[in-house]
Motif scaffolding. Sequence first.
Motif, short mmCIF file in Angstrom:
data_model
loop_
_atom_site.label_atom_id
_atom_site.label_comp_id
_atom_site.label_asym_id
_atom_site.label_seq_id
_atom_site.Cartn_x
_atom_site.Cartn_y
_atom_site.Cartn_z
N ALA A 47 -37.98 10.31 13.23
CA ALA A 47 -37.21 11.42 13.25
C ALA A 47 -35.74 11.16 13.53
CB ALA A 47 -37.72 12.27 14.48
N LYS A 48 -35.06 12.30 13.38
CA LYS A 48 -33.38 12.05 13.72
C LYS A 48 -33.25 12.37 15.21
CE LYS A 48 -32.63 13.41 9.05
NZ LYS A 48 -33.89 13.82 8.72
N LYS A 49 -32.63 11.28 15.96
CA LYS A 49 -32.50 11.73 17.50
C LYS A 49 -31.10 12.13 17.31
CE LYS A 49 -32.87 10.02 22.10
NZ LYS A 49 -31.68 10.39 22.68
N ARG A 50 -30.77 13.39 18.35
CA ARG A 50 -29.37 14.01 18.51
C ARG A 50 -29.62 14.47 19.94
NH1 ARG A 50 -29.39 11.91 14.39
NH2 ARG A 50 -28.25 12.33 12.34
N GLY A 51 -28.75 14.06 20.76
CA GLY A 51 -28.99 14.25 22.37
C GLY A 51 -30.29 13.97 22.69
N ARG A 52 -30.94 15.07 23.58
CA ARG A 52 -32.10 14.83 24.16
C ARG A 52 -33.22 14.97 23.16
NH1 ARG A 52 -33.96 17.81 28.00
NH2 ARG A 52 -32.61 19.72 27.51
N HIS A 53 -32.94 15.59 21.85
CA HIS A 53 -34.14 16.18 21.15
C HIS A 53 -34.09 15.32 19.92
CE1 HIS A 53 -34.41 19.82 23.47
NE2 HIS A 53 -33.09 19.43 23.66
N TYR A 57 -35.47 15.78 15.95
CA TYR A 57 -35.49 16.62 14.65
C TYR A 57 -35.99 16.06 13.42
CZ TYR A 57 -32.05 19.24 17.54
OH TYR A 57 -31.28 19.76 18.51
N TRP A 58 -37.10 16.54 12.99
CA TRP A 58 -37.69 16.30 11.61
C TRP A 58 -37.18 17.10 10.70
CZ3 TRP A 58 -40.06 16.03 16.36
CH2 TRP A 58 -40.76 14.69 16.78
N THR A 59 -36.48 16.96 9.70
CA THR A 59 -35.89 17.67 8.55
C THR A 59 -36.07 16.96 7.22
OG1 THR A 59 -33.71 16.57 8.60
CG2 THR A 59 -34.21 18.26 10.39
N ASN A 60 -35.90 17.72 6.22
CA ASN A 60 -35.80 17.28 4.74
C ASN A 60 -34.37 17.37 4.31
OD1 ASN A 60 -35.83 20.01 4.69
ND2 ASN A 60 -37.09 20.37 2.77
N PHE A 61 -33.29 17.36 5.17
CA PHE A 61 -32.02 17.30 4.81
C PHE A 61 -31.27 16.56 5.93
CE2 PHE A 61 -32.55 21.21 7.38
CZ PHE A 61 -31.76 21.29 8.13
N ASN A 62 -30.06 15.90 5.69
CA ASN A 62 -29.20 15.02 6.42
C ASN A 62 -28.76 15.82 7.59
OD1 ASN A 62 -29.87 12.62 5.29
ND2 ASN A 62 -28.24 12.96 3.83
N LEU A 63 -28.88 15.47 8.69
CA LEU A 63 -28.03 15.93 9.80
C LEU A 63 -26.68 15.24 10.05
CD1 LEU A 63 -30.75 16.93 12.50
CD2 LEU A 63 -29.66 18.43 10.90
N PRO A 64 -25.80 15.85 10.51
CA PRO A 64 -24.44 15.35 11.09
C PRO A 64 -24.80 14.41 12.36
CG PRO A 64 -24.32 17.64 11.51
CD PRO A 64 -25.55 17.26 10.78
N ASN A 65 -23.93 13.49 12.57
CA ASN A 65 -24.07 12.66 13.77
C ASN A 65 -24.20 13.38 15.04
OD1 ASN A 65 -24.42 10.12 12.17
ND2 ASN A 65 -22.20 9.94 12.06
N SER A 66 -23.71 14.41 14.91
CA SER A 66 -23.54 15.23 16.22
C SER A 66 -24.00 16.72 15.77
CB SER A 66 -22.04 15.18 16.91
OG SER A 66 -22.26 16.32 17.91
N VAL A 67 -24.89 17.41 16.37
CA VAL A 67 -25.20 18.80 16.31
C VAL A 67 -24.34 19.69 17.22
CG1 VAL A 67 -27.30 18.30 14.99
CG2 VAL A 67 -27.39 18.71 17.40
N ASN A 68 -23.37 19.16 17.86
CA ASN A 68 -22.76 20.04 18.80
C ASN A 68 -23.60 20.46 19.95
OD1 ASN A 68 -20.32 19.70 17.43
ND2 ASN A 68 -20.76 21.38 15.97
N GLU A 69 -24.52 19.68 20.62
CA GLU A 69 -25.44 20.32 21.25
C GLU A 69 -24.69 19.94 22.75
OE1 GLU A 69 -29.61 19.07 23.39
OE2 GLU A 69 -28.99 17.87 21.84
#
Length: 216
Positions: free
Chosen positions: A129-135, A137-149
């Motif tokens: 998965a992609k780890k962002r903050g405390r969470h 995310y499993w996605t089929n597209f790239n996430l930014p390094n920060s999701v502004n959580e």
Amino acid sequence: MKILNLYACLGGNRYKWDEVTDVEVTAVEWDEELARLYQERFPNDTVVVADAHQYLLDHYKEFDFIWSSPPCPSHSRARYWNSSNYDTKTKPIYPDMKLYQEILFLQHYYKGKYVVENVTPYYEPLIQAKKRGRHLYWTNFNLPNSVNERKFQLCATKNEFSELCIFHDYDFRKYKGTQNKTKIARNLVDYEAGKTILETAIGIIKKQNVKQTQLF
């Protein structure tokens, strides 16, 4: 954009989606009281009281974007620490494998963009998965390094509940159901993360559409 919001709770992830684009949201929530409050909060959404896991299987083809936040307690580190230390109030339970069923199902059957969100578990995730903050995310597209959580320091104090109400911009005292209000507030997805992830997905979809148009 037709969006399916599974295990919708009070729509923490959904709170700022209207700032991103025009959305037509179907929210699925098993708890009737949470579903009632979600509808009150988002009167233009379609709210379905049903088993989100089964609803995904039956209706996934109808949507452009799917967000799923399956229940996290059986995966959480906090619960594991309590039960593994022989806390008599917290009994060990099996991890709920519906989380991975949904990830695999979406990976192989769904043609749109999707997000499956959960806590960082006490074990090594069975699917990367992609780890962002405390969470995670499993996605089929790239996430930014920060999701502004935004960060909220969880602390079992008498002020925590009031601070969570302010943090999420919602009065959780409205809830009259059987679940613990503080746990509901703690588990709500941060609305800034929800907004950033939808913005990212839409940006990728638009680029793909442009490329397809250029081919013709």
